[in-house]
Write a protein that holds these residues in place. Structure first.
Motif, PDB file in Angstrom:
ATOM      1  N   HIS A  37      57.472  10.653  60.212  1.00 32.00           N
ATOM      2  CA  HIS A  37      58.745  10.262  59.725  1.00 32.00           C
ATOM      3  C   HIS A  37      59.102   9.019  59.451  1.00 32.00           C
ATOM      4  O   HIS A  37      59.270   8.944  57.968  1.00 32.00           O
ATOM      5  N   ASN A  39      56.545   6.855  58.246  1.00 28.64           N
ATOM      6  CA  ASN A  39      55.925   6.586  57.273  1.00 28.64           C
ATOM      7  C   ASN A  39      56.400   7.358  56.092  1.00 28.64           C
ATOM      8  O   ASN A  39      56.177   6.702  55.030  1.00 28.64           O
ATOM      9  N   ALA A  40      56.797   8.607  56.163  1.00 29.20           N
ATOM     10  CA  ALA A  40      57.197   9.080  55.105  1.00 29.20           C
ATOM     11  C   ALA A  40      58.614   8.668  54.212  1.00 29.20           C
ATOM     12  O   ALA A  40      58.698   8.330  53.335  1.00 29.20           O
ATOM     13  N   THR A  41      59.381   7.947  55.175  1.00 28.06           N
ATOM     14  CA  THR A  41      60.565   7.280  54.692  1.00 28.06           C
ATOM     15  C   THR A  41      60.318   6.017  54.067  1.00 28.06           C
ATOM     16  O   THR A  41      60.701   5.684  53.016  1.00 28.06           O
ATOM     17  N   GLU A  43      57.615   5.311  52.527  1.00 31.13           N
ATOM     18  CA  GLU A  43      56.806   5.798  51.197  1.00 31.13           C
ATOM     19  C   GLU A  43      57.706   5.889  50.176  1.00 31.13           C
ATOM     20  O   GLU A  43      57.564   5.562  49.052  1.00 31.13           O
ATOM     21  N   GLN A  51      56.428   8.708  43.255  1.00 33.90           N
ATOM     22  CA  GLN A  51      57.199   9.943  43.466  1.00 33.90           C
ATOM     23  C   GLN A  51      57.349  10.635  42.167  1.00 33.90           C
ATOM     24  O   GLN A  51      57.585  10.205  41.187  1.00 33.90           O
TER      25      GLN A  51
END
Length: 155
Positions: A37, A39-41, A43, A51
């Motif tokens: 989570h 890492n996703a944030t 990104e 994106q």
């Protein structure tokens, strides 16, 4: 008798160690989940230019009845076709990029919806399902679509 006490003590110690290992494994699993989570944030903030839109909103993208008209026309010419094939034809006719997976999925769902409505009007019929995909054919109904045009002036 003393051997039984040693065996019992070692059995208890083994159970205690296994319990700690399971607790550590659960903590590791939770830590991996939390890390994913984070890492996703990161990104989202580090590379916003990478994106893309994940979902396409296609409400109002097609005129009312346009998808059904395109599908019926292709079914009349080419015979039976799957939903995915019809969606690709709709995209090609509208000049849309069929390699964009999100857009393609959106159009597939729109085609399914349009064909279900057209089925009720007997414009198309569902022949069968192959591998979870509906196969459609032209229906028995004959319809005339009136297109509004400017009134002609008679001299």
């Amino acid at each position: 008798m003393p051997e039984l006490l040693i065996v019992q003590t070692l059995t208890d110690k083994r159970a205690e160690i296994l319990g700690r290992i399971r607790a550590y494994e659960a903590q590791i699993a939770q830590a991996k989940h939390d890390l994913a989570h984070v890492n996703a944030t990161m990104e989202l903030f580090v590379a916003p230019e990478r994106q893309r839109t994940r979902y396409m909103v296609s409400h109002g993208f097609f005129k009312k009845g346009e998808i059904a008209d395109i599908c019926v026309r292709h079914l009349d010419v080419d015979g039976e076709m799957s939903t995915r094939e019809l969606a690709e034809r709709v995209m090609a006719e509208r000049g849309l990029d069929s390699s964009d997976a999100a857009l393609r999925n959106s159009v597939v769902f729109k085609v399914v919806q349009a064909l279900r409505h057209a089925k009720r009007r007997k414009l198309v019929r569902m022949v069968e399902k192959r591998k979870g995909m509906c196969v459609w054919a032209a229906g028995d109904a004959v319809t005339l679509r009136v297109v509004a045009s400017s009134p002609s002036t008679s001299d």
